[in-house]
Design a protein around this motif. Sequence first.
Motif, PDB file in Angstrom:
ATOM      1  N   UNK A  59       0.830  -1.211   0.000  1.00  0.00           N
ATOM      2  CA  UNK A  59       0.000   0.000   0.000  1.00  0.00           C
ATOM      3  C   UNK A  59       0.862   1.258   0.000  1.00  0.00           C
ATOM      4  N   UNK A  60       1.916   1.257   0.814  1.00  0.00           N
ATOM      5  CA  UNK A  60       2.700   2.477   0.952  1.00  0.00           C
ATOM      6  C   UNK A  60       3.756   2.657  -0.131  1.00  0.00           C
ATOM      7  N   UNK A  81       5.307   3.700  -3.236  1.00  0.00           N
ATOM      8  CA  UNK A  81       4.808   4.783  -4.076  1.00  0.00           C
ATOM      9  C   UNK A  81       5.310   4.580  -5.493  1.00  0.00           C
ATOM     10  N   UNK A  82       5.045   3.401  -6.043  1.00  0.00           N
ATOM     11  CA  UNK A  82       5.501   3.121  -7.398  1.00  0.00           C
ATOM     12  C   UNK A  82       4.570   3.774  -8.388  1.00  0.00           C
ATOM     13  N   UNK A  83       5.146   4.423  -9.323  1.00  0.00           N
ATOM     14  CA  UNK A  83       4.316   4.980 -10.372  1.00  0.00           C
ATOM     15  C   UNK A  83       3.933   3.873 -11.329  1.00  0.00           C
TER      16      UNK A  83
END
Lengths: 670, 318
Positions: free
Chosen positions: A587-588, A590-592
């Motif tokens: 969830x955390x 932050x992959x684009x």
Amino acid sequence: MTLLNKLQNHNVQPAALILLVGLLLVLLPHFSHLPIWLSFVTTALILWRACYELQLCKIPNKLVLFLLTIMLLTGIVFSYHTLIGRNAGSAMLLGLLCLKLFEIKSFRDVSIIINLSLFSIVINFLFNQSIPVAFTMLLALIFLFTALISFQHDYKALTKTTPIPLNLIRVNEKQHFRLAFKMLSQAVPFAIVLFILFPRVNGPLWGLPEDAFSAKTGLSDKMSPGRISQLSNNTAVAFRVKFNSAIPLPGKLYWRGPVMWDFDGYNWTAPSNERLALSNFEFTGLGQKTDYTVTLQPHNNFWIFALDLPSTLPERTRLSANMQLLSLSPIQKLKRYNLSSYTRYILPTYTHISNDRYLKLPSSTSTLSKSRLLMNDLTDSKNPKNTIRNVLKYFSTQDFYYSRQPPLLYNDPIDEFLFETKRGYCEHYASSFTILMRIAGIPARIVTGYQGGEINPLDNYMTVRQSDAHAWSEVYLEDRGWVRVDPTAAIPPGNIENTDDALRLNSNLKKPSHLFKSSWLSKQMKQMRFAWDAVNNRWNQWILGYDNKRQKSLFAAIGIPEITWQGLSQLLFSILGVLTVLLAFIVFSNQSKQKNIIQKTYFKFLKKMKKRGLSKSLSEGADDFCCRAIIQLPEQQLAIKHITLLYQQLRYKQYDEERLTLFKKNIKEF
Amino acid sequence: MFAAFKAKLNLQRFFIGDGKQQAPYLLTQRRVYILPTKQGLAFALLLFVMLLGSINYSNSLGYFLTFLLASLSVVTIFHTYNNLLKLSIGPAICKPVFADQNTNFIVQVNNLNHHARFSIKAFTPQHQSTIADLNENNLSTLSIKHTFEKRGLIPLPRFYIESRFPFGLFRAWAIAEFDQTQLVYPKPSVHTTLPLKSAGLSEGKKQQELGADDFKGLRSYAEGDPLQHIHWKSFARHHTLQTKEFSSTSSDELWLNWLETTTSGTEQKLSQLTRWVLLADEANLSYGLCLPDLVIQPNTGKHHLENCLKQLAIYGVN
């Protein structure tokens, strides 16, 4: 304005419509047990609300709503004569839930509706836990949670809007669905771990309401003509059997159920005090013992269907005087029993019990006159075996038919059947045979149960269905004790009206060839039915029947023979901990998404290059790799250069869809 | 080290946040809190009932549904939390406002994540919240409703950023307080008209009647315009009041004097002066402000207006 236009209209809030679809899905399986009027009313209320959402009609005012509530409750009291208990309670809950639909003002109301819907799903599972229902409910969950997201996101959907919205992103409902689906799939691993490891408790925590397990189809402790033939089209599974030793011949597959001997001219019953008399194993088993496991569907009675005759007593069971296996408590959920039986046996003879009850005939003297006359001819007073043979021969030669739709019998059922209609189901044959035996002075009784069963070649489980329900006779011979006689088996195969019955009843006989010419389609159908049945069996064995025994055996299988309650909890929490960390990571992180796609596509290109003998080392940049590749593969240098350039532009300069599709296309063609 | 740990555990942070911070303020794990909402507690109760029912009836699918929903509520903790995490907020864009009015202050927010954030609420304790969605990788603003009660250079109030998305079962929030001040003008008094004559400054020069020299044009009537300047002909024609405007070179200078205010009390006087300044600006007059410790020479224009209002706002405030 057409409906579609309205849907696209900004005034229509999809959130409420999604909620309504979800609710309808929740209600769908409930319709099978709700009174018809309530099914209509709930559906109508949902449609009403939907029409309001589409701006086709108005919403009822408070007074109308109040009157509707009163009418609904009155209707439920009339239908069920109560408001409590499982059936009436769930009917009331569903009715009120649908009325609540007209009071969606704040997010709190939405939350109440969703919570009640979720609760209705659980109630649903008390009635039906089949695979289709489970999947419908999963779909309903997705809809309900999407609705929750939509209501949470779009404040305009609620009339009581507290916060003031500013620059809301107009989101496609698809995105809400996707989010709900994503979150549910993230929850599934946790749920599976909990399901497997959560310590299971045996038995109920407190008393269950009286109607908790009512209305199950199956055999009963009464037999009257027509009772079993009601089941002839019911393909519901009665129980499943896994044989641990050789499967007995089809002709030996008699699953013993309730035994009856009291006949009032119409009904066969067993006086209840007699049913409970206990027996001990006093019979001689012949030949091989058969070991098997029965997985019994709940039927809310005490009976356990064992092969004639059981030689072991599983836990919490006992054996009645007529050799019927009984559970100590009603079977209200899926139960598994390990059993063993002898299909060939000799029962002890006894002297101290009077056989009067097995010779009793209906008191009315006007009946059975023709039967008595017939038995004058057929009785061999010296050898009862000859009498039996004569009667069976009578059945097989006198043009008797085996029929699922026998003509109705009136005043003198036995005589009418034997001399007029001559068409009947197993209960007709068993009951008339038993009576004929009694007229001839041979003690006889009726045994009901199941006969046969179908082996599923996919998982080797035998399935016994309600349509396999059967009745046969037992006669008492002085030298051999009780002996099974199945008069139905005497009917010539040609006189059996239904081919399925013919196959079932005569599986041990030589089969008439015309019965076996099955088409390709029917074979395929059969194959599919086997597959579906095997899936259902797995479902029953591993999901519905997952209890603390299964839990223990599962741990025994992976090498932990004695898992304690504490051990389970420790294991549970450590696995859940690991899963939580994984979830946090997912969830955390932050992959684009775009970067991911570019990277994945580029990896495809690298894979293709590897096939050509070139692999990019980790320290190598895309440019260096490109230079090296051109030297190695000069004929493809244009393509390689182009791909590398596109990759760099996409990744480091600017992302645009057009370039990405070009990038993908180039790599595909490479 | 122990002291640092103790500081981390400071329970006060839970209620008042980190205190005044330099903007931008990044919402890190330490700064985002999460607790169940009322709906979340009701959901927990439902789960408990469902679990009891499943145990009692030994209902496998009931068990599974209960576990699935329980897991879902764990998943939603992460998603709700993530909706605020790594959000960079501030600085606030402080435009001067008047005291005792419902106003907004604008806070810049920068969503550094590759995913959009939905239903972000922002509010100060005494006001209704506003709600906004933030696009991925995007700089946008939140507008926070607030009423400043006192004039002066007021520190920006502590405000809350909250999200209950996606299910409303949990509420994640962060507390922000910026090291910024907001210029708050005095509340303009309601019933007052411009003084027609100004008791002059040091020379005691009587100001002539407002702009009586040359006719310049017509403009719409504003409160406080002298009756004799109303253009009655056009009123008869259009039913709207128009005022004749005159330009004058020397005599149209209007002095708004502290001593001429009709009210008592500093705040009331300031209120009246504020209204006068606004009226004079509206009337497009050249006006000067005369406070006990300050004199602003007559002038016109936006800058002049802002300067006058600012002086009124900070009058007497050290």
